[in-house]
Design an enzyme around this catalytic site. Sequence first.
Site, PDB file in Angstrom:
ATOM      1  CB  THR A  12      -0.945  -0.012   1.225  1.00 56.35           C
ATOM      2  OG1 THR A  12      -1.852  -1.098   1.072  1.00 56.35           O
ATOM      3  CG2 THR A  12      -1.713   1.278   1.383  1.00 56.35           C
ATOM      4  CB  THR A  88       1.133  -3.648   6.425  1.00 54.24           C
ATOM      5  OG1 THR A  88      -0.196  -3.662   5.881  1.00 54.24           O
ATOM      6  CG2 THR A  88       1.751  -2.265   6.297  1.00 54.24           C
TER       7      THR A  88
HETATM    8  N1  ASN Z   1      -1.104  -1.811   4.060  1.00 58.37           N
HETATM    9  C1  ASN Z   1      -0.721  -2.698   3.180  1.00 58.37           C
HETATM   10  O1  ASN Z   1       0.371  -2.648   2.638  1.00 58.37           O
HETATM   11  C2  ASN Z   1      -1.701  -3.829   2.916  1.00 58.37           C
HETATM   12  C3  ASN Z   1      -1.591  -4.435   1.534  1.00 58.37           C
HETATM   13  N2  ASN Z   1      -2.718  -5.344   1.313  1.00 58.37           N
HETATM   14  C4  ASN Z   1      -0.280  -5.235   1.377  1.00 58.37           C
HETATM   15  O2  ASN Z   1       0.084  -5.946   2.256  1.00 58.37           O
HETATM   16  O3  ASN Z   1       0.325  -5.160   0.331  1.00 58.37           O
END
Ligand code: ASN
Length: 321
Positions: A12, A88
């Site tokens: 993200t 994340t």
């Molecule tokens: N906040 C994020 O990066 C979540 C995303 N779905 C990922 O893990 O790529």
Amino acid sequence: MKTILVLHTGGTISMSEDQTTGKVSPTSENPLKKRGHLFDNVANMIVEDFFHLPSPHMTPDKMLILKNRIEQAIAAHEADGVVITHGTDTLEETAYFLDLTLETSIPIVVTGAMRSINEVGSDGLYNFQSAIWVALAEEAKEKGVLVVMNDEIHTARYVTKTHTSNVATFRTPTFGPIGLISKNKVLFFQKLIEEEIYSINTVNKKVYLLKVYAGMDGTLFDAVNQPTTDGLVIEALGAGNLPPATLPALKRVLANNIPVVLVSRSFNGIAQDVYDYMGGGKQLKEDGVIFATGLSGPKARIKLQVVLSQATLTRSLEDYF
Ligand SMILES: NC(=O)C[C@H](N)C(=O)O
């Protein structure tokens, strides 16, 4: 001026939100690359768009490729610190994989974002800047792989994502963060008591993870009890207990010399072989189940996979946990 190697892997932090539909999608080039000028007087930056992955697409094979790139930079004295930006969802697993497999004293810092780069209150650039400051800090040396998010510094070993959307999502159960960043000042107030490093060149061991629930029987244990299975991690109940209906299948797994590592499904505390009743931790340990202290299920799975991927084991598998 110090040099920081920045490896963008996706997530993200590199995505943008469609302001009409609210959909969040990957960008063609990481938007953070356009913000490099913010660090012109702070550090020399080597920036690589290493992967373009939503982090649910991250795999141990890709983690190994990332590890090898960092190892190459360390050997060539290419940088004084490394910052990795990462989705994340699996950030904690990649960070721990690197923590277990990279032998270095330079700061290795992993960061990400909970809001995409063009969302109101986006946290990506802020976390990236914090990660750079930590990677530049002398005190961040010899601390293993660190996760920097939302003004906090966590160890890769224990940090975990605790909230699906909140920017304060990364927490360290039981122990808390080891440091913080306040207005670009980096403060450490804890460090890991001991480091673990394992040299691996492949990571193809099949290690499964089962979460235990009330009324569970042996079906899933039998399902993973295959000749191709190299290990099993179970997130057990409480301090480390199982429903009796799982025990015959668990014994069949152990009888096939498949190592079984147990952690607690509880968020805080540690797994301990305390209870002496059918399915209690004391009997599980006597049956050969390995108790892992303080790790979550996904972390114990990463560790078992890494430990089993070494060319040779220098001690009993139990002694690694
Ligand atoms: N906040 C994020 O990066 C979540 C995303 N779905 C990922 O893990 O790529």
